[in-house]
Write a protein that holds these residues in place. Sequence first.
Motif, PDB file in Angstrom:
ATOM      1  N   ARG A  68       0.837  -1.202   0.000  1.00 47.08           N
ATOM      2  CA  ARG A  68       0.000   0.000   0.000  1.00 47.08           C
ATOM      3  C   ARG A  68       0.869   1.248   0.000  1.00 47.08           C
ATOM      4  O   ARG A  68       0.591   2.215  -0.716  1.00 47.08           O
ATOM      5  N   GLN A  69       1.918   1.246   0.815  1.00 45.79           N
ATOM      6  CA  GLN A  69       2.810   2.401   0.860  1.00 45.79           C
ATOM      7  C   GLN A  69       3.557   2.564  -0.467  1.00 45.79           C
ATOM      8  O   GLN A  69       3.662   3.660  -1.013  1.00 45.79           O
ATOM      9  N   VAL A  70       4.068   1.452  -0.973  1.00 43.19           N
ATOM     10  CA  VAL A  70       4.839   1.493  -2.215  1.00 43.19           C
ATOM     11  C   VAL A  70       3.971   1.982  -3.376  1.00 43.19           C
ATOM     12  O   VAL A  70       4.419   2.781  -4.208  1.00 43.19           O
ATOM     13  N   LEU A  71       2.720   1.523  -3.427  1.00 46.43           N
ATOM     14  CA  LEU A  71       1.844   1.931  -4.520  1.00 46.43           C
ATOM     15  C   LEU A  71       1.407   3.383  -4.394  1.00 46.43           C
ATOM     16  O   LEU A  71       1.180   4.064  -5.398  1.00 46.43           O
ATOM     17  N   ALA A  72       1.298   3.873  -3.167  1.00 44.81           N
ATOM     18  CA  ALA A  72       1.006   5.299  -2.993  1.00 44.81           C
ATOM     19  C   ALA A  72       2.151   6.136  -3.546  1.00 44.81           C
ATOM     20  O   ALA A  72       1.931   7.158  -4.218  1.00 44.81           O
ATOM     21  N   GLU A  73       3.382   5.704  -3.290  1.00 45.22           N
ATOM     22  CA  GLU A  73       4.528   6.395  -3.876  1.00 45.22           C
ATOM     23  C   GLU A  73       4.522   6.260  -5.392  1.00 45.22           C
ATOM     24  O   GLU A  73       4.821   7.228  -6.108  1.00 45.22           O
ATOM     25  N   THR A  74       4.182   5.075  -5.885  1.00 48.52           N
ATOM     26  CA  THR A  74       4.148   4.864  -7.325  1.00 48.52           C
ATOM     27  C   THR A  74       3.192   5.840  -7.998  1.00 48.52           C
ATOM     28  O   THR A  74       3.467   6.368  -9.073  1.00 48.52           O
ATOM     29  N   ARG A  75       2.060   6.097  -7.345  1.00 49.40           N
ATOM     30  CA  ARG A  75       1.072   6.999  -7.934  1.00 49.40           C
ATOM     31  C   ARG A  75       1.648   8.398  -8.144  1.00 49.40           C
ATOM     32  O   ARG A  75       1.237   9.118  -9.058  1.00 49.40           O
ATOM     33  N   LEU A  76       2.607   8.774  -7.303  1.00 48.45           N
ATOM     34  CA  LEU A  76       3.232  10.085  -7.466  1.00 48.45           C
ATOM     35  C   LEU A  76       3.976  10.183  -8.798  1.00 48.45           C
ATOM     36  O   LEU A  76       4.169  11.271  -9.321  1.00 48.45           O
ATOM     37  N   PHE A  77       4.401   9.031  -9.350  1.00 48.13           N
ATOM     38  CA  PHE A  77       5.105   9.047 -10.625  1.00 48.13           C
ATOM     39  C   PHE A  77       4.157   9.306 -11.786  1.00 48.13           C
ATOM     40  O   PHE A  77       4.575   9.755 -12.844  1.00 48.13           O
ATOM     41  N   PHE A  78       2.889   8.951 -11.612  1.00 45.63           N
ATOM     42  CA  PHE A  78       1.972   9.019 -12.741  1.00 45.63           C
ATOM     43  C   PHE A  78       1.788  10.445 -13.251  1.00 45.63           C
ATOM     44  O   PHE A  78       1.327  10.648 -14.371  1.00 45.63           O
ATOM     45  N   VAL A  79       2.130  11.423 -12.421  1.00 48.20           N
ATOM     46  CA  VAL A  79       2.061  12.807 -12.878  1.00 48.20           C
ATOM     47  C   VAL A  79       3.050  13.054 -14.009  1.00 48.20           C
ATOM     48  O   VAL A  79       2.927  14.009 -14.771  1.00 48.20           O
ATOM     49  N   LEU A  80       4.052  12.166 -14.145  1.00 44.27           N
ATOM     50  CA  LEU A  80       5.045  12.332 -15.205  1.00 44.27           C
ATOM     51  C   LEU A  80       4.472  12.035 -16.581  1.00 44.27           C
ATOM     52  O   LEU A  80       4.987  12.505 -17.590  1.00 44.27           O
ATOM     53  N   ASN A  81       3.427  11.197 -16.645  1.00 44.80           N
ATOM     54  CA  ASN A  81       2.888  10.843 -17.957  1.00 44.80           C
ATOM     55  C   ASN A  81       1.699  11.728 -18.291  1.00 44.80           C
ATOM     56  O   ASN A  81       1.223  12.501 -17.470  1.00 44.80           O
ATOM     57  N   GLU A  82       1.208  11.590 -19.491  1.00 43.38           N
ATOM     58  CA  GLU A  82       0.134  12.453 -19.972  1.00 43.38           C
ATOM     59  C   GLU A  82      -1.233  11.783 -19.857  1.00 43.38           C
ATOM     60  O   GLU A  82      -2.193  12.228 -20.469  1.00 43.38           O
ATOM     61  N   ASN A  83      -1.313  10.707 -19.094  1.00 43.93           N
ATOM     62  CA  ASN A  83      -2.574   9.991 -18.921  1.00 43.93           C
ATOM     63  C   ASN A  83      -3.181   9.624 -20.270  1.00 43.93           C
ATOM     64  O   ASN A  83      -4.336   9.939 -20.568  1.00 43.93           O
ATOM     65  N   THR A  84      -2.396   8.985 -21.115  1.00 40.39           N
ATOM     66  CA  THR A  84      -2.809   8.674 -22.473  1.00 40.39           C
ATOM     67  C   THR A  84      -3.010   7.181 -22.687  1.00 40.39           C
ATOM     68  O   THR A  84      -2.518   6.342 -21.933  1.00 40.39           O
ATOM     69  N   ARG A  85      -3.732   6.861 -23.758  1.00 40.99           N
ATOM     70  CA  ARG A  85      -3.898   5.475 -24.186  1.00 40.99           C
ATOM     71  C   ARG A  85      -2.539   4.819 -24.417  1.00 40.99           C
ATOM     72  O   ARG A  85      -2.315   3.664 -24.048  1.00 40.99           O
ATOM     73  N   GLU A  86      -1.613   5.574 -25.025  1.00 42.05           N
ATOM     74  CA  GLU A  86      -0.290   5.036 -25.348  1.00 42.05           C
ATOM     75  C   GLU A  86       0.421   4.514 -24.107  1.00 42.05           C
ATOM     76  O   GLU A  86       1.104   3.480 -24.153  1.00 42.05           O
ATOM     77  N   PHE A  87       0.270   5.224 -22.993  1.00 42.65           N
ATOM     78  CA  PHE A  87       0.954   4.823 -21.768  1.00 42.65           C
ATOM     79  C   PHE A  87       0.302   3.614 -21.123  1.00 42.65           C
ATOM     80  O   PHE A  87       0.983   2.679 -20.695  1.00 42.65           O
ATOM     81  N   TYR A  88      -1.037   3.603 -21.066  1.00 45.57           N
ATOM     82  CA  TYR A  88      -1.731   2.612 -20.241  1.00 45.57           C
ATOM     83  C   TYR A  88      -2.143   1.337 -20.966  1.00 45.57           C
ATOM     84  O   TYR A  88      -2.193   0.262 -20.356  1.00 45.57           O
ATOM     85  N   GLU A  89      -2.462   1.402 -22.245  1.00 43.00           N
ATOM     86  CA  GLU A  89      -2.987   0.218 -22.915  1.00 43.00           C
ATOM     87  C   GLU A  89      -2.051  -0.989 -22.875  1.00 43.00           C
ATOM     88  O   GLU A  89      -2.513  -2.121 -22.645  1.00 43.00           O
ATOM     89  N   PRO A  90      -0.738  -0.804 -23.073  1.00 44.24           N
ATOM     90  CA  PRO A  90       0.143  -1.986 -22.998  1.00 44.24           C
ATOM     91  C   PRO A  90       0.101  -2.662 -21.637  1.00 44.24           C
ATOM     92  O   PRO A  90       0.191  -3.889 -21.538  1.00 44.24           O
ATOM     93  N   PHE A  91      -0.074  -1.875 -20.581  1.00 42.59           N
ATOM     94  CA  PHE A  91      -0.116  -2.447 -19.245  1.00 42.59           C
ATOM     95  C   PHE A  91      -1.426  -3.179 -19.000  1.00 42.59           C
ATOM     96  O   PHE A  91      -1.469  -4.193 -18.290  1.00 42.59           O
ATOM     97  N   LEU A  92      -2.513  -2.683 -19.581  1.00 36.28           N
ATOM     98  CA  LEU A  92      -3.788  -3.401 -19.469  1.00 36.28           C
ATOM     99  C   LEU A  92      -3.686  -4.785 -20.106  1.00 36.28           C
ATOM    100  O   LEU A  92      -4.212  -5.764 -19.580  1.00 36.28           O
ATOM    101  N   ARG A  93      -3.009  -4.858 -21.239  1.00 33.67           N
ATOM    102  CA  ARG A  93      -2.829  -6.153 -21.895  1.00 33.67           C
ATOM    103  C   ARG A  93      -2.010  -7.100 -21.008  1.00 33.67           C
ATOM    104  O   ARG A  93      -2.289  -8.300 -20.933  1.00 33.67           O
TER     105      ARG A  93
END
Length: 229
Positions: free
Chosen positions: A163-188
């Motif tokens: 839980r702690q590690v993932l909360a820190e991980t979420r802080l990194f997501f501000v680096l990306n543009e919240n796009t399909r390109e970033f997330y779709e490969p991970f969904l697969r």
Amino acid sequence: MTVDASGLESERHQLMRSGTAERVAAILRQYITDGVFAPGERLSEPVISSALGVSRNTLRESFQLLAHERLAVHELNRGVFVRELTTEDIADLYVVRRATECGALRRAAELSTVDLSAVERALREGRVAAAAEDWPAVGTASIHFHQALADLAGSERLSATMRQVLAETRLFFVLNENTREFYEPFLRCHDEILRDLRRGRFDAAEAVLDRYLRDAEARLLELSAGRVE
């Protein structure tokens, strides 16, 4: 920028049984995990204490807990802020994630029964968000998916670490543009991991997870380098 704490009033019911600093910290941690409170935002004492109906002293104790978890920082004469992470933080945190999550799958393989319902639920959540092209929500679903993977080990200490590690991980997501390109490969990859788990192929699921985490780290390091430039 100061965080929007308007949603916190709905969390007051969680404090009825225990108004402790630990419980307040858990609520704030969840808001960071879900991306409601973003890196660099100020955690206003008067706004948050009023929203949650807790004392300033209790809130300050919770801030100390978040600071200990590397989720918040106190800046002299300015206040407490959600922490902004560095390139070094990204690399180190993914070392921890690979050890924790892959270790959780190895432990799960030793158990007689494994409940995959939370993993399945998180994957459905991600698919629904992707269909709506709500990419920040896909990011939140991804966090839930990886917490569910860690929970398969059946260890509260491991789950709490995650839980702690993932909360820190979420802080990194501000680096990306919240796009399909970033997330779709991970969904697969999520799909592939769950298929292997359903078949009892924990080794294969771990291999996909390890590759997933290394790819995510590389992408975030690339984005971080681009921001510096």
